[in-house]
Design a protein around this motif. Structure first.
Motif, short mmCIF file in Angstrom:
data_model
loop_
_atom_site.label_atom_id
_atom_site.label_comp_id
_atom_site.label_asym_id
_atom_site.label_seq_id
_atom_site.Cartn_x
_atom_site.Cartn_y
_atom_site.Cartn_z
N ASN B 114 -7.44 -3.56 2.21
CA ASN B 114 -6.03 -3.80 1.93
C ASN B 114 -5.65 -5.26 2.07
OD1 ASN B 114 -4.51 -1.50 1.17
ND2 ASN B 114 -5.10 -0.58 3.10
N LEU B 115 -6.25 -5.90 3.06
CA LEU B 115 -5.96 -7.31 3.28
C LEU B 115 -6.39 -8.14 2.07
CD1 LEU B 115 -4.60 -8.45 5.78
CD2 LEU B 115 -6.82 -9.18 6.60
N CYS B 116 -7.52 -7.78 1.49
CA CYS B 116 -7.99 -8.48 0.28
C CYS B 116 -6.98 -8.29 -0.85
CB CYS B 116 -9.34 -7.94 -0.17
SG CYS B 116 -10.64 -8.30 0.99
N VAL B 117 -6.52 -7.05 -1.01
CA VAL B 117 -5.53 -6.79 -2.07
C VAL B 117 -4.26 -7.60 -1.80
CG1 VAL B 117 -4.14 -5.02 -3.21
CG2 VAL B 117 -6.47 -4.49 -2.47
N PHE B 118 -3.89 -7.67 -0.52
CA PHE B 118 -2.70 -8.44 -0.16
C PHE B 118 -2.85 -9.89 -0.60
CE2 PHE B 118 -1.11 -11.61 2.82
CZ PHE B 118 0.26 -11.45 2.66
N PHE B 119 -4.02 -10.49 -0.29
CA PHE B 119 -4.21 -11.90 -0.63
C PHE B 119 -4.18 -12.13 -2.14
CE2 PHE B 119 -5.57 -12.67 3.78
CZ PHE B 119 -4.81 -13.82 4.01
N ILE B 120 -4.77 -11.22 -2.87
CA ILE B 120 -4.72 -11.35 -4.33
C ILE B 120 -3.27 -11.31 -4.81
CG2 ILE B 120 -5.35 -10.22 -6.52
CD1 ILE B 120 -7.89 -9.20 -5.01
N PHE B 121 -2.53 -10.35 -4.27
CA PHE B 121 -1.13 -10.19 -4.64
C PHE B 121 -0.31 -11.43 -4.28
CE2 PHE B 121 3.22 -8.77 -3.78
CZ PHE B 121 3.51 -8.11 -4.98
N TYR B 122 -0.50 -11.86 -3.03
CA TYR B 122 0.31 -12.97 -2.51
C TYR B 122 -0.02 -14.29 -3.24
CZ TYR B 122 2.44 -16.21 0.81
OH TYR B 122 3.19 -17.20 1.38
N LEU B 123 -1.31 -14.52 -3.49
CA LEU B 123 -1.71 -15.80 -4.09
C LEU B 123 -1.39 -15.85 -5.58
CD1 LEU B 123 -5.12 -16.37 -2.29
CD2 LEU B 123 -2.96 -17.54 -1.86
N PHE B 124 -1.53 -14.74 -6.27
CA PHE B 124 -1.42 -14.80 -7.73
C PHE B 124 -0.12 -14.22 -8.29
CE2 PHE B 124 -5.98 -14.80 -6.81
CZ PHE B 124 -6.30 -16.03 -7.36
N PHE B 125 0.47 -13.27 -7.57
CA PHE B 125 1.64 -12.62 -8.16
C PHE B 125 2.96 -13.01 -7.50
CE2 PHE B 125 -1.97 -9.96 -9.17
CZ PHE B 125 -1.79 -9.76 -10.53
N GLU B 126 2.91 -13.30 -6.22
CA GLU B 126 4.16 -13.63 -5.54
C GLU B 126 3.93 -14.80 -4.58
OE1 GLU B 126 7.56 -10.74 -3.73
OE2 GLU B 126 5.90 -11.15 -2.41
N PRO B 127 3.53 -15.96 -5.08
CA PRO B 127 3.23 -17.06 -4.16
C PRO B 127 4.49 -17.51 -3.42
CG PRO B 127 3.09 -17.77 -6.46
CD PRO B 127 3.39 -16.32 -6.49
N GLY B 128 4.32 -17.77 -2.13
CA GLY B 128 5.46 -18.20 -1.31
C GLY B 128 5.68 -19.70 -1.43
N ASP B 129 6.52 -20.24 -0.52
CA ASP B 129 6.84 -21.67 -0.56
C ASP B 129 5.70 -22.52 -0.01
OD1 ASP B 129 9.27 -20.80 -1.47
OD2 ASP B 129 10.13 -20.71 0.56
N THR B 130 4.93 -21.94 0.90
CA THR B 130 3.84 -22.73 1.51
C THR B 130 2.50 -22.18 1.07
OG1 THR B 130 3.93 -21.26 3.40
CG2 THR B 130 5.13 -23.34 3.59
N ASN B 131 1.49 -23.04 1.14
CA ASN B 131 0.13 -22.60 0.78
C ASN B 131 -0.52 -21.88 1.93
OD1 ASN B 131 0.15 -23.68 -1.80
ND2 ASN B 131 -0.32 -25.73 -1.00
#
Lengths: 246, 255
Positions: B114-131
């Motif tokens: 799940n954590l891997c899926v989260f990172f894919i989602f966060y990095l590519f679909f909903e990137p936040g303000d910080t890296n």
């Protein structure tokens, strides 16, 4: 206390009493509502105070009528049940075997072999090495990846027996195992006993078959009402048991 | 003789994982579908209906749910473990703690997935303000933290189950309370204002707060909360071990 290396089991003054409550409720709710009205409990002294020693490599028989405490005693000696009193030292890995015990019905034969083998202290590689032997002996070719729940009771029991025989443990508790399988398999089971299999292993055998007891046990204990009435010469024990059955 | 303990724990974890996910048609997809569906529901409720204004809200929810689900599966899901896994200890003198460890390791595989899926989602679909930076590595101690606290609760609950069969219902109320009184959906400041101290009482609140800080805000974890949660976990673990040691032996005859 240092244990004599030639002994497999030392039990001093062990006993086991079950407190069976008459109402089966066992919940927080029930306990709260019945704080001042404790459940009535029945005391069953399954194993009365006893002491015994089992030497390494011995094959000991336990005989007695149904309900005399044989199975409970075996569970105490194998460390499955905690004792209420006394001191118990088990020197080595133990395995308790009776009908239908030791396997998950949700797992396949293959998985059960690996799990049981591992629980009995074998490494995966060691299980690999005896895997085919176990399947052959249990006559289960073609059912390796079938779940146990789809097995007939005889098939499951054969598998259990085969794992026990091939994986083994230092101290084996065999509770009525010769009742497993059809006649052909029983003969095979007996042949295992006649081969060198039990050499070097400590075996505690429970059986209602006097032939089996007579044949394999160096010493035999006759039990009655949760106590060992006699322990020693096999013939004498069988005599007492036969008299008790009259 | 060399011990086969680690091999055995690994084998049991593998089988447990397979039983859970490969027994149904969708297989491993369930492991990720469940949190995604929950994510969808909470997103609609809190973002669309209740107008929650947290940036990158889906990711914010997602990481919280991953930790919460691990806690839930490892506690509620293991209450009956001494009964369902009885076949492992009723014929030999195997140490029961291995049963707990293997189940939690099995849950950890799902967690990692799940954590891997989260990172894919966060990095590519909903990137936040910080890296995302090296600080994300703090997730490792945070995972160890939630593992220890779940293991402790698991041992406490399952030994209680030997004597009180309705512990399941009672624990359900607690997990529900922990779920709603946790910063899973709310903005951290709102959460702290409304229920002061809850981030210390709730066993996984601090872990979720710090997980978001290190991944989504790229700042250090709150060290006092971090240390407190480890202390919390060790205390619960100690109680669990004591209970298992004292009452676990009774499981073979009572269950």
């Amino acid at each position: 206390m240092i244990m004599d290396e030639s002994l497999s089991i030392v039990a001093k003054n062990i006993s086991k009493t079950f407190h069976i409550s008459e109402d089966s409720h066992n919940t927080v709710k029930h306990r709260l509502f019945n704080l001042f009205n404790p459940p009535r409990r029945k005391k069953v002294e399954a194993v009365k105070m006893m002491s015994l020693e089992v030497k390494r490599g011995e094959c000991i028989g336990f005989i007695g009528r149904n309900g005399c405490g044989k199975s409970t005693l075996v569970k105490l000696l194998s460390g499955v049940y905690p004792t209420d009193t006394g001191y118990l030292k088990i020197n080595g890995s133990t395995m308790l075997m009776n009908l239908g015990v030791g396997m998950s019905h949700e797992l396949t034969a293959r998985e059960n072999i690996y799990v049981s083998g591992s629980v009995l202290g074998l490494k995966i590689k060691q299980v690999d090495a005896i895997f085919d032997k176990i399947i052959d002996f249990a006559e289960l070719d073609g059912f390796v990846d079938t779940k146990i729940k789809f097995f007939s009771s005889g098939m499951a029991a054969r598998l259990g027996f085969s794992i026990a025989v091939n994986a083994g443990a230092d101290i084996m508790f065999l509770d009525e195992i010769f009742a497993v399988g059809d006649m052909k398999f029983q003969e095979k089971a007996i042949r295992v006993f006649e081969s060198s299999w039990i050499e070097g292993k400590t075996v505690i055998l429970i059986s209602h078959s006097m032939d089996v007891i007579r044949k394999y046990c160096n010493r035999t204990a006759f039990m009655k009402n949760g106590a060992i009435e006699y322990m020693g010469d096999t013939e004498k024990a069988i005599e007492l048991y036969t008299a008790d059955n009259q | 003789m060399q011990s086969n303990k680690f091999e055995r724990i690994f084998l049991l974890a593998k089988i447990e994982f397979k039983l859970r996910y490969y027994e149904n048609q969708l297989g491993l997809i369930w492991a990720v579908l469940k949190p995604l569906m929950e994510l969808g529901i909470y997103f609609v409720v809190f973002k669309t209906i209740m107008k929650q204004d947290v940036p990158a809200f889906a990711s914010f929810l997602f990481i919280g749910l991953i930790f919460y689900n691990f806690f839930l599966e490892s506690t509620s899901g293991t209450i009956q473990i001494l009964r369902t896994k009885k076949y492992l200890y009723e014929y030999s003198n195997m140490n029961k703690i291995e049963i707990y460890l293997s189940t939690l390791f099995s849950n950890s595989i799902g967690f990692l997935f799940n954590l891997c899926v989260f990172f894919i989602f966060y990095l590519f679909f909903e990137p936040g303000d910080t890296n995302v930076t090296w600080r994300a590595l703090y997730l490792i101690p945070l995972y160890i933290n939630i593992f220890l606290v779940s293991l402790g609760f698991s041992m406490i609950l399952s030994t209680t189950f030997i004597y009180a069969k309705d512990i399941h219902q009672i624990w359900m109320v607690f997990t529900n309370l922990f779920f709603f009184v946790s910063p899973i959906f709310y903005r951290l400041s709102t959460f702290r204002e409304s229920v002061p101290g809850a981030d210390y009482i709730n066993p996984f609140a601090g872990i979720i707060i710090n997980a978001r800080k290190v991944v989504m805000d790229n700042v250090d974890p709150e060290w006092d909360l971090f240390a407190f949660d480890f202390g919390y976990a060790l205390l619960i673990l100690l109680i669990g071990l004591l209970l298992l040691n004292k009452f676990g032996a009774k499981a073979a005859e009572k269950l």
